[in-house]
Scaffold this motif. Sequence first.
Motif, PDB file in Angstrom:
ATOM      1  N   ILE A   1       9.919  13.070  -4.517  1.00  0.00           N
ATOM      2  CA  ILE A   1       9.534  14.223  -5.327  1.00  0.00           C
ATOM      3  C   ILE A   1      10.669  14.641  -6.236  1.00  0.00           C
ATOM      4  O   ILE A   1      10.486  14.945  -7.420  1.00  0.00           O
ATOM      5  N   SER A   2      11.876  14.638  -5.713  1.00  0.00           N
ATOM      6  CA  SER A   2      13.048  15.012  -6.501  1.00  0.00           C
ATOM      7  C   SER A   2      13.244  14.062  -7.679  1.00  0.00           C
ATOM      8  O   SER A   2      13.555  14.486  -8.794  1.00  0.00           O
ATOM      9  N   GLN A   3      13.053  12.761  -7.434  1.00  0.00           N
ATOM     10  CA  GLN A   3      13.228  11.783  -8.507  1.00  0.00           C
ATOM     11  C   GLN A   3      12.160  11.947  -9.581  1.00  0.00           C
ATOM     12  O   GLN A   3      12.431  11.799 -10.772  1.00  0.00           O
ATOM     13  N   ARG A   4      10.928  12.272  -9.169  1.00  0.00           N
ATOM     14  CA  ARG A   4       9.866  12.454 -10.151  1.00  0.00           C
ATOM     15  C   ARG A   4      10.116  13.692 -11.011  1.00  0.00           C
ATOM     16  O   ARG A   4       9.792  13.714 -12.193  1.00  0.00           O
ATOM     17  N   ARG A   5      10.703  14.722 -10.424  1.00  0.00           N
ATOM     18  CA  ARG A   5      10.997  15.939 -11.175  1.00  0.00           C
ATOM     19  C   ARG A   5      12.046  15.678 -12.247  1.00  0.00           C
ATOM     20  O   ARG A   5      12.086  16.381 -13.255  1.00  0.00           O
ATOM     21  N   GLN A   6      12.875  14.685 -12.037  1.00  0.00           N
ATOM     22  CA  GLN A   6      13.935  14.374 -12.988  1.00  0.00           C
ATOM     23  C   GLN A   6      13.468  13.383 -14.057  1.00  0.00           C
ATOM     24  O   GLN A   6      14.241  12.979 -14.908  1.00  0.00           O
ATOM     25  N   SER A   7      12.208  12.974 -13.966  1.00  0.00           N
ATOM     26  CA  SER A   7      11.692  12.001 -14.923  1.00  0.00           C
ATOM     27  C   SER A   7      10.448  12.555 -15.614  1.00  0.00           C
ATOM     28  O   SER A   7       9.998  13.659 -15.352  1.00  0.00           O
ATOM     29  N   LEU A   8       9.865  11.760 -16.489  1.00  0.00           N
ATOM     30  CA  LEU A   8       8.644  12.158 -17.190  1.00  0.00           C
ATOM     31  C   LEU A   8       7.415  12.020 -16.301  1.00  0.00           C
ATOM     32  O   LEU A   8       6.306  12.334 -16.714  1.00  0.00           O
ATOM     33  N   LEU A   9       7.590  11.516 -15.082  1.00  0.00           N
ATOM     34  CA  LEU A   9       6.474  11.313 -14.174  1.00  0.00           C
ATOM     35  C   LEU A   9       6.031  12.597 -13.494  1.00  0.00           C
ATOM     36  O   LEU A   9       5.080  12.610 -12.735  1.00  0.00           O
ATOM     37  N   ALA A  10       6.734  13.678 -13.734  1.00  0.00           N
ATOM     38  CA  ALA A  10       6.489  14.919 -12.990  1.00  0.00           C
ATOM     39  C   ALA A  10       5.407  15.787 -13.617  1.00  0.00           C
ATOM     40  O   ALA A  10       5.348  16.982 -13.378  1.00  0.00           O
ATOM     41  N   SER A  11       4.530  15.183 -14.446  1.00  0.00           N
ATOM     42  CA  SER A  11       3.480  15.987 -15.068  1.00  0.00           C
ATOM     43  C   SER A  11       2.559  16.606 -14.027  1.00  0.00           C
ATOM     44  O   SER A  11       2.016  17.680 -14.224  1.00  0.00           O
ATOM     45  N   ARG A  12       2.398  15.926 -12.920  1.00  0.00           N
ATOM     46  CA  ARG A  12       1.619  16.483 -11.817  1.00  0.00           C
ATOM     47  C   ARG A  12       2.334  16.141 -10.519  1.00  0.00           C
ATOM     48  O   ARG A  12       2.726  15.006 -10.306  1.00  0.00           O
ATOM     49  N   SER A  13       2.501  17.140  -9.681  1.00  0.00           N
ATOM     50  CA  SER A  13       3.339  16.950  -8.498  1.00  0.00           C
ATOM     51  C   SER A  13       2.688  16.070  -7.441  1.00  0.00           C
ATOM     52  O   SER A  13       3.373  15.477  -6.628  1.00  0.00           O
ATOM     53  N   CYS A  14       1.339  16.002  -7.420  1.00  0.00           N
ATOM     54  CA  CYS A  14       0.688  15.199  -6.392  1.00  0.00           C
ATOM     55  C   CYS A  14      -0.643  14.668  -6.894  1.00  0.00           C
ATOM     56  O   CYS A  14      -1.218  15.172  -7.858  1.00  0.00           O
ATOM     57  N   GLY A  15      -1.129  13.628  -6.235  1.00  0.00           N
ATOM     58  CA  GLY A  15      -2.438  13.078  -6.523  1.00  0.00           C
ATOM     59  C   GLY A  15      -3.413  13.533  -5.445  1.00  0.00           C
ATOM     60  O   GLY A  15      -3.060  13.566  -4.268  1.00  0.00           O
ATOM     61  N   ILE A  16      -4.638  13.902  -5.845  1.00  0.00           N
ATOM     62  CA  ILE A  16      -5.627  14.412  -4.905  1.00  0.00           C
ATOM     63  C   ILE A  16      -6.608  13.291  -4.545  1.00  0.00           C
ATOM     64  O   ILE A  16      -7.245  12.715  -5.427  1.00  0.00           O
ATOM     65  N   LEU A  17      -6.714  12.994  -3.263  1.00  0.00           N
ATOM     66  CA  LEU A  17      -7.632  11.977  -2.786  1.00  0.00           C
ATOM     67  C   LEU A  17      -9.000  12.626  -2.547  1.00  0.00           C
ATOM     68  O   LEU A  17      -9.101  13.578  -1.777  1.00  0.00           O
ATOM     69  N   PRO A  18     -10.064  12.164  -3.175  1.00  0.00           N
ATOM     70  CA  PRO A  18     -11.383  12.813  -3.070  1.00  0.00           C
ATOM     71  C   PRO A  18     -11.920  12.791  -1.649  1.00  0.00           C
ATOM     72  O   PRO A  18     -11.612  11.898  -0.860  1.00  0.00           O
ATOM     73  N   PHE A  19     -12.742  13.787  -1.337  1.00  0.00           N
ATOM     74  CA  PHE A  19     -13.365  13.867  -0.016  1.00  0.00           C
ATOM     75  C   PHE A  19     -14.381  12.743   0.117  1.00  0.00           C
ATOM     76  O   PHE A  19     -15.201  12.521  -0.768  1.00  0.00           O
ATOM     77  N   ASP A  20     -14.323  12.026   1.225  1.00  0.00           N
ATOM     78  CA  ASP A  20     -15.200  10.889   1.466  1.00  0.00           C
ATOM     79  C   ASP A  20     -16.204  11.280   2.547  1.00  0.00           C
ATOM     80  O   ASP A  20     -15.835  11.546   3.686  1.00  0.00           O
ATOM     81  N   SER A  21     -17.491  11.325   2.192  1.00  0.00           N
ATOM     82  CA  SER A  21     -18.515  11.808   3.119  1.00  0.00           C
ATOM     83  C   SER A  21     -19.241  10.687   3.854  1.00  0.00           C
ATOM     84  O   SER A  21     -20.254  10.928   4.509  1.00  0.00           O
ATOM     85  N   ARG A  22     -18.733   9.462   3.790  1.00  0.00           N
ATOM     86  CA  ARG A  22     -19.353   8.384   4.563  1.00  0.00           C
ATOM     87  C   ARG A  22     -19.221   8.656   6.059  1.00  0.00           C
ATOM     88  O   ARG A  22     -18.298   9.310   6.502  1.00  0.00           O
ATOM     89  N   PHE A  23     -20.144   8.097   6.830  1.00  0.00           N
ATOM     90  CA  PHE A  23     -20.127   8.302   8.271  1.00  0.00           C
ATOM     91  C   PHE A  23     -18.926   7.607   8.912  1.00  0.00           C
ATOM     92  O   PHE A  23     -18.634   6.447   8.623  1.00  0.00           O
ATOM     93  N   ARG A  24     -18.229   8.316   9.771  1.00  0.00           N
ATOM     94  CA  ARG A  24     -17.140   7.723  10.556  1.00  0.00           C
ATOM     95  C   ARG A  24     -16.606   8.765  11.527  1.00  0.00           C
ATOM     96  O   ARG A  24     -16.382   9.917  11.171  1.00  0.00           O
ATOM     97  N   TYR A  25     -16.399   8.355  12.767  1.00  0.00           N
ATOM     98  CA  TYR A  25     -15.766   9.207  13.763  1.00  0.00           C
ATOM     99  C   TYR A  25     -14.479   8.573  14.240  1.00  0.00           C
ATOM    100  O   TYR A  25     -14.411   7.354  14.424  1.00  0.00           O
ATOM    101  N   LEU A  26     -13.455   9.420  14.414  1.00  0.00           N
ATOM    102  CA  LEU A  26     -12.216   8.996  15.065  1.00  0.00           C
ATOM    103  C   LEU A  26     -12.075   9.797  16.353  1.00  0.00           C
ATOM    104  O   LEU A  26     -12.231  11.015  16.354  1.00  0.00           O
TER     105      LEU A  26
END
Length: 335
Positions: free
Chosen positions: A301-326
């Motif tokens: 995170i620190s390295q991204r803040r020092q570069s042009l890659l810091a336009s967004r701090s994180c990527g959001i993984l979409p909610f997956d509604s397929r069937f599965r139990y853990l």
Amino acid sequence: MSLADPTVTSKASSNESQLSPVSPRGHLSSSSSWWPSTERSMISSWVQSPQIDIQNNADVLATGDVFDPYRVRGKLSWAEIGNYSLASEVSWMSVGKKQLEYASGALRRFSKLVEQLARVNPINLSCNEKLAFWINLYNALIMHAYLAYGVPRSDLKLFSLMQKAAYTVGGHSYTAATMEYVILKMKPPTHRPQIALLLAIHKLKVSEEDTHEPLLAFALSCGMYSSPAVRIYTAKGLKEELQEAQGDFIQASIGLSSKGKLLVSKMLHCYAKSLVEDSNLGVWISRYLPPHQAAFVEQCISQRRQSLLASRSCGILPFDSRFRYLFLPDNKISL
């Protein structure tokens, strides 16, 4: 049903505090994450950056058969994902005559337990006893509903099922929807906005009081791919068990992209928004990671803040509604 490697269970406690090369504690026999050669070369070129001390963080990134419970494409799996690496996975269900005959004894015992709920009076329970009781009952009811009616194919059908599936407790009938949104006072999930619309359409009275236990988000499972693992909750250790469920989910559901961006599940991101700003999300998440992973995340995170890659701090993984139990191995659940 896929099982985690049973041989790693006895070794887990002795290996937790040791830093070693990439060597996962366990994986599901049919659910491993295999990286194509193109992705491996991309990963390799990134980790060779002179800014990142990869020699001391070799166990953070993985290019082999590491069980990633959310199997998000483009995600670098952790070599250490905590208790989820030992989970059993049910990702497909078929209910027919042969299956019902095979499980008839267990189903009869379960039906007798459900019948006994009619004699239970939750009013006499303490606060923690009520919470543990309704969490466990909700998770059991959803699983029971899937066996009785099949797996719903959409949020609309799931909500319809939650209004149809009900248990009689203390002489009163409680649907799964009532348990979640009225008794447990859960707010409509912001990561699934269609649920709020369905609640309004069906005029289900949702509590306006902000008195719900926020960590319930990591305890209630609808049997979806992005749902938390199922475990048994007790009144005596409820606070610690909910905190452990939160930590386990965070450790298993986040990752790092090939460019060092923090990847966060939609459910976790919506939960964290009420606690921290996006700019501090990585630091907050690091509190729930092993020290070596936490340090690595903060370094990226620190390295991204020092570069042009810091336009967004994180990527959001979409909610997956397929069937599965853990199911976590410490819980005595008969399948």
